[in-house]
Design a protein around this motif. Structure first.
Motif, PDB file in Angstrom:
ATOM      1  N   ARG A 117      -1.784  12.177  -6.603  1.00 59.46           N
ATOM      2  CA  ARG A 117      -2.033  13.579  -6.206  1.00 59.46           C
ATOM      3  C   ARG A 117      -3.338  13.674  -5.410  1.00 59.46           C
ATOM      4  NH1 ARG A 117       0.339  15.043 -11.314  1.00 59.46           N
ATOM      5  NH2 ARG A 117      -1.658  15.165 -12.364  1.00 59.46           N
ATOM      6  N   SER A 118      -4.375  12.980  -5.871  1.00 63.20           N
ATOM      7  CA  SER A 118      -5.669  13.011  -5.160  1.00 63.20           C
ATOM      8  C   SER A 118      -5.502  12.467  -3.749  1.00 63.20           C
ATOM      9  CB  SER A 118      -6.716  12.140  -5.858  1.00 63.20           C
ATOM     10  OG  SER A 118      -6.925  12.593  -7.133  1.00 63.20           O
ATOM     11  N   PHE A 119      -4.774  11.365  -3.634  1.00 58.30           N
ATOM     12  CA  PHE A 119      -4.575  10.746  -2.312  1.00 58.30           C
ATOM     13  C   PHE A 119      -3.818  11.705  -1.391  1.00 58.30           C
ATOM     14  CE2 PHE A 119      -2.288   8.410   0.881  1.00 58.30           C
ATOM     15  CZ  PHE A 119      -3.188   7.450   1.319  1.00 58.30           C
ATOM     16  N   ASN A 120      -2.696  12.201  -1.890  1.00 60.57           N
ATOM     17  CA  ASN A 120      -1.871  13.070  -1.044  1.00 60.57           C
ATOM     18  C   ASN A 120      -2.619  14.347  -0.651  1.00 60.57           C
ATOM     19  OD1 ASN A 120       0.226  11.255  -1.098  1.00 60.57           O
ATOM     20  ND2 ASN A 120       1.472  12.362  -2.577  1.00 60.57           N
ATOM     21  N   PHE A 121      -3.443  14.861  -1.568  1.00 58.85           N
ATOM     22  CA  PHE A 121      -4.212  16.077  -1.276  1.00 58.85           C
ATOM     23  C   PHE A 121      -5.302  15.768  -0.239  1.00 58.85           C
ATOM     24  CE2 PHE A 121      -7.784  18.933  -2.182  1.00 58.85           C
ATOM     25  CZ  PHE A 121      -7.149  20.156  -1.959  1.00 58.85           C
ATOM     26  N   ARG A 122      -6.029  14.671  -0.494  1.00 60.96           N
ATOM     27  CA  ARG A 122      -7.151  14.319   0.390  1.00 60.96           C
ATOM     28  C   ARG A 122      -6.681  14.110   1.823  1.00 60.96           C
ATOM     29  NH1 ARG A 122     -11.583  10.821  -0.972  1.00 60.96           N
ATOM     30  NH2 ARG A 122     -12.546  10.017   0.921  1.00 60.96           N
ATOM     31  N   TYR A 123      -5.519  13.497   1.987  1.00 58.44           N
ATOM     32  CA  TYR A 123      -5.057  13.178   3.349  1.00 58.44           C
ATOM     33  C   TYR A 123      -3.909  14.085   3.798  1.00 58.44           C
ATOM     34  CZ  TYR A 123      -8.038   9.192   2.576  1.00 58.44           C
ATOM     35  OH  TYR A 123      -9.126   8.408   2.295  1.00 58.44           O
ATOM     36  N   LEU A 138      -7.892   1.279  -0.971  1.00 57.66           N
ATOM     37  CA  LEU A 138      -7.777   2.631  -0.418  1.00 57.66           C
ATOM     38  C   LEU A 138      -7.650   3.677  -1.533  1.00 57.66           C
ATOM     39  CD1 LEU A 138      -5.418   1.812   2.583  1.00 57.66           C
ATOM     40  CD2 LEU A 138      -7.896   2.182   2.634  1.00 57.66           C
ATOM     41  N   LEU A 139      -6.912   3.323  -2.586  1.00 57.05           N
ATOM     42  CA  LEU A 139      -6.768   4.270  -3.702  1.00 57.05           C
ATOM     43  C   LEU A 139      -8.080   4.420  -4.477  1.00 57.05           C
ATOM     44  CD1 LEU A 139      -3.236   3.393  -5.179  1.00 57.05           C
ATOM     45  CD2 LEU A 139      -3.846   5.232  -3.600  1.00 57.05           C
ATOM     46  N   SER A 140      -8.877   3.365  -4.470  1.00 55.81           N
ATOM     47  CA  SER A 140     -10.135   3.434  -5.226  1.00 55.81           C
ATOM     48  C   SER A 140     -11.074   4.494  -4.621  1.00 55.81           C
ATOM     49  CB  SER A 140     -10.813   2.069  -5.283  1.00 55.81           C
ATOM     50  OG  SER A 140     -11.294   1.715  -4.014  1.00 55.81           O
ATOM     51  N   MET A 141     -10.868   4.821  -3.337  1.00 55.21           N
ATOM     52  CA  MET A 141     -11.714   5.828  -2.677  1.00 55.21           C
ATOM     53  C   MET A 141     -11.399   7.247  -3.154  1.00 55.21           C
ATOM     54  SD  MET A 141     -13.200   3.643  -0.831  1.00 55.21           S
ATOM     55  CE  MET A 141     -12.876   2.039  -0.115  1.00 55.21           C
ATOM     56  N   VAL A 142     -10.249   7.429  -3.793  1.00 47.18           N
ATOM     57  CA  VAL A 142      -9.915   8.774  -4.283  1.00 47.18           C
ATOM     58  C   VAL A 142      -9.896   8.798  -5.818  1.00 47.18           C
ATOM     59  CG1 VAL A 142      -8.601   9.434  -2.225  1.00 47.18           C
ATOM     60  CG2 VAL A 142      -7.401   8.332  -4.132  1.00 47.18           C
ATOM     61  N   THR A 143     -10.507   7.783  -6.422  1.00 51.29           N
ATOM     62  CA  THR A 143     -10.525   7.695  -7.887  1.00 51.29           C
ATOM     63  C   THR A 143     -11.951   7.892  -8.409  1.00 51.29           C
ATOM     64  OG1 THR A 143      -8.748   6.070  -7.745  1.00 51.29           O
ATOM     65  CG2 THR A 143      -9.864   6.260  -9.862  1.00 51.29           C
ATOM     66  N   PRO A 144     -12.204   8.983  -9.113  1.00 51.36           N
ATOM     67  CA  PRO A 144     -13.568   9.186  -9.629  1.00 51.36           C
ATOM     68  C   PRO A 144     -13.932   8.092 -10.640  1.00 51.36           C
ATOM     69  CG  PRO A 144     -12.225  11.178  -9.854  1.00 51.36           C
ATOM     70  CD  PRO A 144     -11.298  10.072  -9.477  1.00 51.36           C
ATOM     71  N   LEU A 145     -15.136   7.597 -10.519  1.00 54.02           N
ATOM     72  CA  LEU A 145     -15.595   6.511 -11.395  1.00 54.02           C
ATOM     73  C   LEU A 145     -15.523   6.924 -12.875  1.00 54.02           C
ATOM     74  CD1 LEU A 145     -16.792   3.671 -11.387  1.00 54.02           C
ATOM     75  CD2 LEU A 145     -19.050   4.698 -11.200  1.00 54.02           C
ATOM     76  N   GLY A 146     -15.912   8.176 -13.128  1.00 57.36           N
ATOM     77  CA  GLY A 146     -15.944   8.662 -14.514  1.00 57.36           C
ATOM     78  C   GLY A 146     -14.588   8.575 -15.188  1.00 57.36           C
ATOM     79  N   LYS A 147     -13.560   8.775 -14.404  1.00 60.67           N
ATOM     80  CA  LYS A 147     -12.207   8.717 -14.978  1.00 60.67           C
ATOM     81  C   LYS A 147     -11.908   7.316 -15.491  1.00 60.67           C
ATOM     82  CE  LYS A 147      -8.984  12.109 -13.360  1.00 60.67           C
ATOM     83  NZ  LYS A 147      -9.087  12.709 -14.663  1.00 60.67           N
ATOM     84  N   LEU A 148     -12.380   6.326 -14.741  1.00 62.18           N
ATOM     85  CA  LEU A 148     -12.119   4.930 -15.125  1.00 62.18           C
ATOM     86  C   LEU A 148     -12.932   4.537 -16.354  1.00 62.18           C
ATOM     87  CD1 LEU A 148     -12.078   3.369 -11.558  1.00 62.18           C
ATOM     88  CD2 LEU A 148     -10.136   3.569 -13.090  1.00 62.18           C
ATOM     89  N   THR A 149     -14.214   4.936 -16.356  1.00 63.13           N
ATOM     90  CA  THR A 149     -15.060   4.527 -17.492  1.00 63.13           C
ATOM     91  C   THR A 149     -14.657   5.259 -18.770  1.00 63.13           C
ATOM     92  OG1 THR A 149     -16.690   6.128 -16.699  1.00 63.13           O
ATOM     93  CG2 THR A 149     -17.104   3.818 -16.174  1.00 63.13           C
TER      94      THR A 149
END
Ligand code: SF4
Length: 328
Positions: A163-169, A95-106
């Motif tokens: 923060r992304s999760f809490n903002f998105r939902y 579920l957290l992976s849905m609010v995580t931009p790929l670019g941030k990880l790479t």
């Protein structure tokens, strides 16, 4: 006394722990129990990102838990458990992976390092590692994560995901963890060059026998300029002296510092003194370890109980998360 919040920390199951593990992490885990509700996790799933064989995973997990318990983790207060025994962490990771931009990880330096270290096994798990780590932290409603300076970006990453999760939902369900900066001692191995590590075979195991410990200490690399017994040495560049500063008395430290420089003290005697002090220091740990190891099924019981208590927190968090997302 009321505790200051919840601490979470995890470590991969690396089997018997060494002095570097003890001085760099375990010792701090023990102290934190006085002020915080502590959740300590053996992260077996994280280990799968790089592990070549799972043959020893179970034994490594048990040995590590035994060392932590013998070192002073109090299972009646703290939660000690195995990551995969609470599978909710995998759901939260997704579920957290849905609010995580790929670019941030790479872009993460740790990912780039991992790719360099494991060029033949660049799997998704390596990339998603920080998201799973975030799930580990937030699933247990963690307030504080003890970190060394070099790990601080991981916590900042976790905070961004929260923060992304809490903002998105539009929720406040997940807590942004705070980094608790601790002075993580960088302990060099017996080679005197690299950080103490099992894979480099430059380590001294906590549970080694006094004889094995002495042998390892006698192998320690000293001031390379000190070739003959009569050559004066420089303790400031010698790892044996660094260890004396941790394990010897103030008088002995002063004596080593003084007599090494005039060659009044030889490296053999200096190391023998360190081995003696190290063995004295580790004696209570070793007795405790032997006592716990003799209790059939004790470690498994502790880990089962820990998983139950961790699971109760995890289930509640996941219920709130599902509601926040409005999963049907
Ligand atoms: Fe190192 Fe001790 Fe030898 Fe000095 S006497 S170089 S501190 S081992």
């Amino acid at each position: 006394m009321a505790k200051k919040g919840r601490v979470f920390s995890g470590a991969r199951p690396t089997g018997r722990q060494h002095l570097g593990n003890y001085l760099g992490a375990i010792q701090n885990y023990v102290v934190l129990q006085d002020d915080f509700d502590c959740v300590y996790c053996i992260v077996d799933v994280h280990a799968l990102t790089t592990v070549e064989t799972t043959e020893n995973l179970k034994q490594n997990t048990t040995e590590m838990a035994l060392d932590w318990l013998a070192a002073g983790i109090r299972p009646e207060e703290s939660i000690l458990f195995i990551q995969s025994h609470v599978p909710e962490v995998m759901q939260l990771h997704t579920l957290l992976s849905m609010v995580t931009p790929l670019g941030k990880l790479t872009d993460l330096p740790t990912f780039k390092d991992m790719v360099r270290q494991h060029p033949d096994n660049v799997n998704y798990g390596l990339l998603g590692y920080p998201v799973l780590m975030t799930a580990d932290i937030v699933l247990y409603k963690t307030d504080v994560v003890p970190v060394g300076v070099d790990q601080a970006p991981h916590i900042e990453f976790a905070r961004e995901v929260v923060r992304s999760f809490n903002f998105r939902y539009n929720t406040k369900v997940l807590i942004e963890p705070q980094a608790k900066h601790t002075e993580v001692l960088k302990v060099l191995g017996i080679d005197g060059k690299e950080k103490m590590s099992k894979s480099l075979n430059n380590h001294i195991e906590l549970a080694a026998t006094p004889q094995e410990t002495q042998q390892r200490v006698m192998q320690m690399v000293t001031d390379p300029a000190r070739i003959k017994r009569t050559d004066p040495g420089n303790p400031d560049i010698c790892n044996v002296y660094t260890m004396h500063k941790i394990f010897s008395s103030p008088e002995e430290i002063e004596m080593v510092n003084r007599d090494c420089r005039t060659a009044a003290l030889g490296c053999v005697d200096c190391k023998k003194l360190l081995a003696k002090n190290l063995n004295n220091h580790l004696e209570p740990f070793r007795s405790k370890r032997a006592e716990l190891a003799s209790k059939q099924g004790y470690v498994e019981e502790v880990l089962d109980d820990g998983a139950k208590r961790a699971s109760a927190i995890a289930k509640k968090t996941m219920e709130e998360v599902r509601q926040a997302i409005q999963l049907p």
